[in-house]
Design a protein around this motif. Sequence first.
Motif, PDB file in Angstrom:
ATOM      1  N   THR A   1     -23.017  -2.009  10.466  1.00 17.52           N
ATOM      2  CA  THR A   1     -21.929  -1.291  11.134  1.00 17.52           C
ATOM      3  C   THR A   1     -20.594  -1.759  10.578  1.00 17.52           C
ATOM      4  O   THR A   1     -20.382  -2.971  10.390  1.00 17.52           O
ATOM      5  CB  THR A   1     -21.955  -1.535  12.658  1.00 17.52           C
ATOM      6  N   ASN A   2     -19.685  -0.788  10.335  1.00 16.34           N
ATOM      7  CA  ASN A   2     -18.356  -1.115   9.803  1.00 16.34           C
ATOM      8  C   ASN A   2     -17.261  -0.634  10.769  1.00 16.34           C
ATOM      9  O   ASN A   2     -17.390   0.417  11.404  1.00 16.34           O
ATOM     10  CB  ASN A   2     -18.153  -0.444   8.442  1.00 16.34           C
ATOM     11  N   LYS A   3     -16.214  -1.397  10.832  1.00 20.44           N
ATOM     12  CA  LYS A   3     -15.052  -1.018  11.614  1.00 20.44           C
ATOM     13  C   LYS A   3     -13.805  -1.426  10.835  1.00 20.44           C
ATOM     14  O   LYS A   3     -13.731  -2.535  10.310  1.00 20.44           O
ATOM     15  CB  LYS A   3     -15.054  -1.687  12.979  1.00 20.44           C
ATOM     16  N   SER A   4     -12.846  -0.484  10.737  1.00 17.91           N
ATOM     17  CA  SER A   4     -11.641  -0.748   9.949  1.00 17.91           C
ATOM     18  C   SER A   4     -10.413  -0.889  10.843  1.00 17.91           C
ATOM     19  O   SER A   4     -10.355  -0.326  11.942  1.00 17.91           O
ATOM     20  CB  SER A   4     -11.411   0.389   8.941  1.00 17.91           C
ATOM     21  N   ILE A   5      -9.453  -1.618  10.340  1.00 22.22           N
ATOM     22  CA  ILE A   5      -8.186  -1.802  11.050  1.00 22.22           C
ATOM     23  C   ILE A   5      -7.054  -1.843  10.020  1.00 22.22           C
ATOM     24  O   ILE A   5      -7.230  -2.386   8.908  1.00 22.22           O
ATOM     25  CB  ILE A   5      -8.198  -3.103  11.895  1.00 22.22           C
ATOM     26  N   GLU A   6      -5.941  -1.249  10.354  1.00 25.79           N
ATOM     27  CA  GLU A   6      -4.798  -1.221   9.441  1.00 25.79           C
ATOM     28  C   GLU A   6      -3.815  -2.323   9.796  1.00 25.79           C
ATOM     29  O   GLU A   6      -3.431  -2.490  10.956  1.00 25.79           O
ATOM     30  CB  GLU A   6      -4.083   0.131   9.496  1.00 25.79           C
ATOM     31  N   VAL A   7      -3.429  -3.076   8.786  1.00 24.14           N
ATOM     32  CA  VAL A   7      -2.409  -4.107   8.943  1.00 24.14           C
ATOM     33  C   VAL A   7      -1.124  -3.620   8.255  1.00 24.14           C
ATOM     34  O   VAL A   7      -1.148  -3.287   7.067  1.00 24.14           O
ATOM     35  CB  VAL A   7      -2.855  -5.462   8.353  1.00 24.14           C
ATOM     36  N   THR A   8      -0.045  -3.572   9.009  1.00 23.47           N
ATOM     37  CA  THR A   8       1.260  -3.143   8.480  1.00 23.47           C
ATOM     38  C   THR A   8       2.226  -4.319   8.518  1.00 23.47           C
ATOM     39  O   THR A   8       2.316  -5.035   9.528  1.00 23.47           O
ATOM     40  CB  THR A   8       1.842  -1.983   9.318  1.00 23.47           C
ATOM     41  N   VAL A   9       2.919  -4.526   7.411  1.00 21.04           N
ATOM     42  CA  VAL A   9       3.901  -5.607   7.331  1.00 21.04           C
ATOM     43  C   VAL A   9       5.293  -5.012   7.515  1.00 21.04           C
ATOM     44  O   VAL A   9       5.708  -4.126   6.749  1.00 21.04           O
ATOM     45  CB  VAL A   9       3.812  -6.355   5.984  1.00 21.04           C
ATOM     46  N   HIS A  10       5.991  -5.476   8.546  1.00 20.38           N
ATOM     47  CA  HIS A  10       7.356  -5.038   8.791  1.00 20.38           C
ATOM     48  C   HIS A  10       8.347  -6.045   8.217  1.00 20.38           C
ATOM     49  O   HIS A  10       8.067  -7.255   8.175  1.00 20.38           O
ATOM     50  CB  HIS A  10       7.600  -4.874  10.297  1.00 20.38           C
ATOM     51  N   TYR A  11       9.497  -5.524   7.813  1.00 20.87           N
ATOM     52  CA  TYR A  11      10.486  -6.427   7.224  1.00 20.87           C
ATOM     53  C   TYR A  11      11.886  -5.876   7.415  1.00 20.87           C
ATOM     54  O   TYR A  11      12.090  -4.672   7.668  1.00 20.87           O
ATOM     55  CB  TYR A  11      10.197  -6.663   5.740  1.00 20.87           C
ATOM     56  N   VAL A  12      12.848  -6.783   7.290  1.00 20.52           N
ATOM     57  CA  VAL A  12      14.263  -6.425   7.397  1.00 20.52           C
ATOM     58  C   VAL A  12      14.628  -5.493   6.236  1.00 20.52           C
ATOM     59  O   VAL A  12      14.101  -5.643   5.132  1.00 20.52           O
ATOM     60  CB  VAL A  12      15.136  -7.700   7.351  1.00 20.52           C
ATOM     61  N   PRO A  13      15.501  -4.510   6.466  1.00 20.08           N
ATOM     62  CA  PRO A  13      15.881  -3.619   5.359  1.00 20.08           C
ATOM     63  C   PRO A  13      16.355  -4.393   4.137  1.00 20.08           C
ATOM     64  O   PRO A  13      17.115  -5.363   4.250  1.00 20.08           O
ATOM     65  CB  PRO A  13      17.019  -2.781   5.958  1.00 20.08           C
ATOM     66  N   ARG A  14      15.874  -3.962   2.965  1.00 24.38           N
ATOM     67  CA  ARG A  14      16.365  -4.535   1.719  1.00 24.38           C
ATOM     68  C   ARG A  14      17.809  -4.078   1.502  1.00 24.38           C
ATOM     69  O   ARG A  14      18.300  -3.147   2.157  1.00 24.38           O
ATOM     70  CB  ARG A  14      15.492  -4.084   0.541  1.00 24.38           C
ATOM     71  N   THR A  15      18.471  -4.723   0.553  1.00 27.52           N
ATOM     72  CA  THR A  15      19.857  -4.352   0.258  1.00 27.52           C
ATOM     73  C   THR A  15      19.931  -2.873  -0.118  1.00 27.52           C
ATOM     74  O   THR A  15      19.209  -2.417  -1.007  1.00 27.52           O
ATOM     75  CB  THR A  15      20.411  -5.194  -0.896  1.00 27.52           C
TER      76      THR A  15
END
Length: 541
Positions: free
Chosen positions: A314-328
């Motif tokens: 059995t497989n189960k997936s999850i999404e990992v999102t990296v948030h960050y401060v706006p670049r210049t």
Amino acid sequence: MTWYYVNCSFILIFTWISYTNSIPGYSIEAPKSVTVQRGLCVHIPCHFTVEKSVTLSERNTEGLWFNGTDKNPPPVAATKGDISEATKGRFFLTGEVWKGDCSLSINDAVPSDSSFYLFRLIYSNKYSFSNIKPEVTVIELTDKPEISLEKTLVAGKEVTLTCTSPGRCNGSTPLITWSGVQGKVVTYTADYPDGNKTYYSNITFTPSRLDNTFPLSCTVNFQKSNTSTSQKMILNVEYTIHNENIPIIVMEGKSEIIKCTVDSNPQSNITWYKGEIALQNTSSRQTLIYNVKNANLSDAGIYRCSATNSLSTTNKSIEVTVHYVPRTPQINCSMPKDCIIEGNKTIYINEGSSLSLRCSAESSPAASLAWLKPGNPNTISLDEELHFSNILHSNDGLYTCQANNTYGRSNASVTIKVIYGPRAVSGKDSTCATEERVIKCTCIIQSFPDVNIQWKIDEKSYAISDKDILISTSRFDEETTSMMDLLLNHNEVHSIQCISSNQHNHFTLSLLSKERKYPPSILDSLRNCLHFLLAEVLILL
């Protein structure tokens, strides 16, 4: 006697004093003193009596309040007629004077309102109740707005928070702003039967578990009195993760764990994958935890938990999102097509041209963009594009693009340098004056870039000093000043012009112009010549 009167969100203590003036039958009751916070409002109840033989009617009765410390001041409030500009729209005589009610209301209080005040009655006569002068004291604003919420904050469920401005009165509408989260903001006014109002603002947003312990602030700015007050609360967001079925958001540089729990019989072997690469595995356990450490953008993606036993996989997936401060932010010029932003972030543009600048910034979540101009309290544009359809010299200066998201902000700036032709400087005159046998002239020109200045004396031009002419030129910022001393006999000079030019245009200032005078002998000759020509024309006719 002492009365307690609740107004403007704090308790005002009025000490009432009843005075009878020197004329029998005339008396007035009003508080001896009141205190009001800056930006808020206060109601001063006031009642008076006149002798029984006097009949007051709505038509023939007027009331006026004066600042008791000024000499011959205009009234600060009146039933009709002009009042002081400093109190117009803020001071109101709210009582029905012909019924003996002289009550006064003050809105949007400012420090200069601190004073004694005097009531004057006008009917068939004038009568000033001078024995009592209520004293108003304006103190600094200490009340804070109140933040309330309709229900518990739960991650993923929309919620509305309310910020209520201090004060309940009919003053000017304050500016209410939120900071800390992004959401839909709506400002309301609550009206009451007594004519007073309460101002409040709602912000509606959907919190996430990352908002937990995050500060949220509400600021109320009373613009007429130039004062503000704010309130802060720490968000308490409740959240639950069910077997990592929801996406995980991790802040750049932070750590987060992802957990896979399997219920099976027999027990399964569990492995975490990212793509097709195995990250971590275990044998015959219920739970496997993978730790994302010091997260960066490469950690974002789909993670798969695979559980295998003797029966199935059995497989189960999850999404990992990296948030960050706006670049210049990156600033580009989209119009005109040949627009160039030089290395020091400067744009040179001709006056009267159209100019469009576009700002973009990499961020997660997406950033909101705004254009600001240092020294200007207002946001110029709440969009990625800054557009000028007809750029003026007044548009010259530094412009900053600001990118904001939940985690912070970043800035980038560009300088717009407007190229324009020479012109006279407002408030500074270019003149010529005669001192003995010297004509002294000053020519002041504004331009960008620099101008070349020539002096034209009668029909001859001079750019530098000559035998009888002394020329000196200096430049400060965008102003060029050229000074010329003419040593010739000024009676022989009929015109002096200051001629300036740069790559954009040229401009001429006429500083001296005199009619030429000819010797009598020359004038006689010209006159005779004209008579002769006229005679010849008549003969031909």
